[in-house]
Design a protein around this motif. Sequence first.
Motif, PDB file in Angstrom:
ATOM      1  N   GLU A  53     -43.875 -12.616 -32.471  1.00 17.95           N
ATOM      2  CA  GLU A  53     -43.196 -13.991 -32.384  1.00 17.95           C
ATOM      3  C   GLU A  53     -43.507 -14.738 -33.732  1.00 17.95           C
ATOM      4  OE1 GLU A  53     -42.091 -14.757 -27.798  1.00 17.95           O
ATOM      5  OE2 GLU A  53     -44.101 -15.504 -28.527  1.00 17.95           O
TER       6      GLU A  53
ATOM      7  N   GLU B 157     -42.998 -21.780 -31.334  1.00 15.82           N
ATOM      8  CA  GLU B 157     -42.263 -20.428 -31.464  1.00 15.82           C
ATOM      9  C   GLU B 157     -40.888 -20.615 -31.938  1.00 15.82           C
ATOM     10  OE1 GLU B 157     -42.520 -18.108 -27.804  1.00 15.82           O
ATOM     11  OE2 GLU B 157     -40.585 -17.215 -28.494  1.00 15.82           O
TER      12      GLU B 157
ATOM     13  N   ASN C  19     -38.378 -14.507 -31.864  1.00 13.20           N
ATOM     14  CA  ASN C  19     -38.922 -13.630 -31.317  1.00 13.20           C
ATOM     15  C   ASN C  19     -38.137 -12.205 -31.536  1.00 13.20           C
ATOM     16  OD1 ASN C  19     -40.373 -12.183 -29.716  1.00 13.20           O
ATOM     17  ND2 ASN C  19     -39.779 -12.934 -27.458  1.00 13.20           N
TER      18      ASN C  19
HETATM   19 MG    MG Z   1     -40.745 -15.716 -26.988  1.00 10.85          MG
END
Ligand code: MG
Length: 469
Positions: free
Chosen positions: A174, A200, A203
């Motif tokens: 990520e 984040e 991904n």
């Molecule tokens: Mg994730």
Amino acid sequence: MTSVSDIRKGFLSFFEGRGHEVKPSAPLVPENDPSLLFVNAGMVPFKNIFTGAEKPTSPRATTSQKCVRAGGKHNDLDNVGYTARHHTFFEMLGNFSFGDYFKEEAIKQAWDLVTGDFGLAKDKLLVTVYAEDDEAATLWKKIAGLSDDKIIRIATSDNFWSMGDTGPCGPCSEIFYDHGPDIWGGPPGSPEEDGDRFIEIWNLVFMQFNQLADGTRENLPKPSIDTGMGLERISTILQGVHNNYDIDLFKSLIAAEEDVFSRKAAGDQLASFRVIADHLRSSAFLLADGVMPSNEGRGYVLRRIMRRAMRHAHLLGAEEPKMHLLTPALITEMGEAFPELKRAEALITAQLEQEEARFQRTLGRGLALLDDATGALKEGEALPGETAFKLYDTYGFPLDLTQDVLRGRGLTVDTDGFDTAMAEQRASGKANWKGSGDASTGEIWHELVGRLGPTRFTGYDSTKGSGEV
Ligand code: MG
Ligand code: ATP
Ligand code: MG
Ligand code: MG
């Protein structure tokens, strides 16, 4: 400033230029998958291709997929209004390789996009890899030149993805963005990782194994790539703000709310404005994809979202239905990218208005009852289950709505007591055990649902919220 629309286009054309077929978003109601509540990731429409059951039209694809995470395995409903980065409805940008390119090219493309076309500063970026995935760590070092402290090894399932108990699976990696020391939070893997400082954004899933029923894993002959980047999160960075709700799209929706509610989105009420904007999007998109508010399954998840929004409208002083007045602003913002919204405008408006009118008949009285019942409770104490059940059964308060109201006051609900009261009601065979008021939605809507296909959902339990593969 780059608009959300331009960022969506920028992502898709970047991957189109690298041989990916641009595909439209699939509907939110999964096709051929009654175990899944709503599409909650970009890869869902491609599941059968990843398992090999279906052939792709092209070995590479790219999409901006509508996602709803408001129940089941991924439930972000309770995060909305509390974090800077979660929505119940969002768009997941993705690039997919069906047995074509793998890890190295996926990492290279991702890095080129974020630091090249999107121009993010390299020193604000850090990545995670699955603890055992030395290959990914080495590639990040080679391709991005990141130092070891910026390549964080995570040993938990957060960095190991699987489709189910069997089938394709593999490590993931990520990409995180550091919004700076003024914001609370720590890097991934640290005790403060749930804060909003390190967010984040992307991904990358490396599907390289096939998990067998006996628990062993074999290597996939042709490994695949699935990636997901939150459009709203990348827009937040590119627009130089920190909170997802400060991007152009949400600013316009919130400005429309300020008109409708005749008050400013500020102070204590800001969270209500944000929740309403979020829930407006999920409600409208679910309606456009054929889900109708009801007392069971998917329709009940929609009803819960709508009623939570309506409680916030009430907090903003609404005494008559208001949510439906926001539909035009949503269509201005998103109708071009999602023509189904425009097509369903009349339906969305009518359903929002009907549901709000229905709930307004009991909302005020239910809240008054809740005030009475909690007056003597101290922080950390629980509302008796029977009271929560009465709110559900007589006043149309979904359990999670009651919990949401109480959370703000540091109180909880005795959910076991609620389940017991529900079970007793069902056993006594009373006709209205489903609670939540009037379920009739009118002939025309049924006809439309008939045309758009059923939204039957088989794996959801109203209080436990599990049941996903
Ligand atoms: Mg994730
Ligand atoms: P988080 O840990 O922040 O909850 P996640 O790990 O659950 O995110 P993934 O399942 O990896 O998210 O989804 C891929 C991407 O989709 C994320 O990197 C993020 O950019 C975006 N995303 C996930 N959940 C949400 C959400 N509720 N609202 C907005 N964007 C989201
Ligand atoms: Mg999550
Ligand atoms: Mg995560």
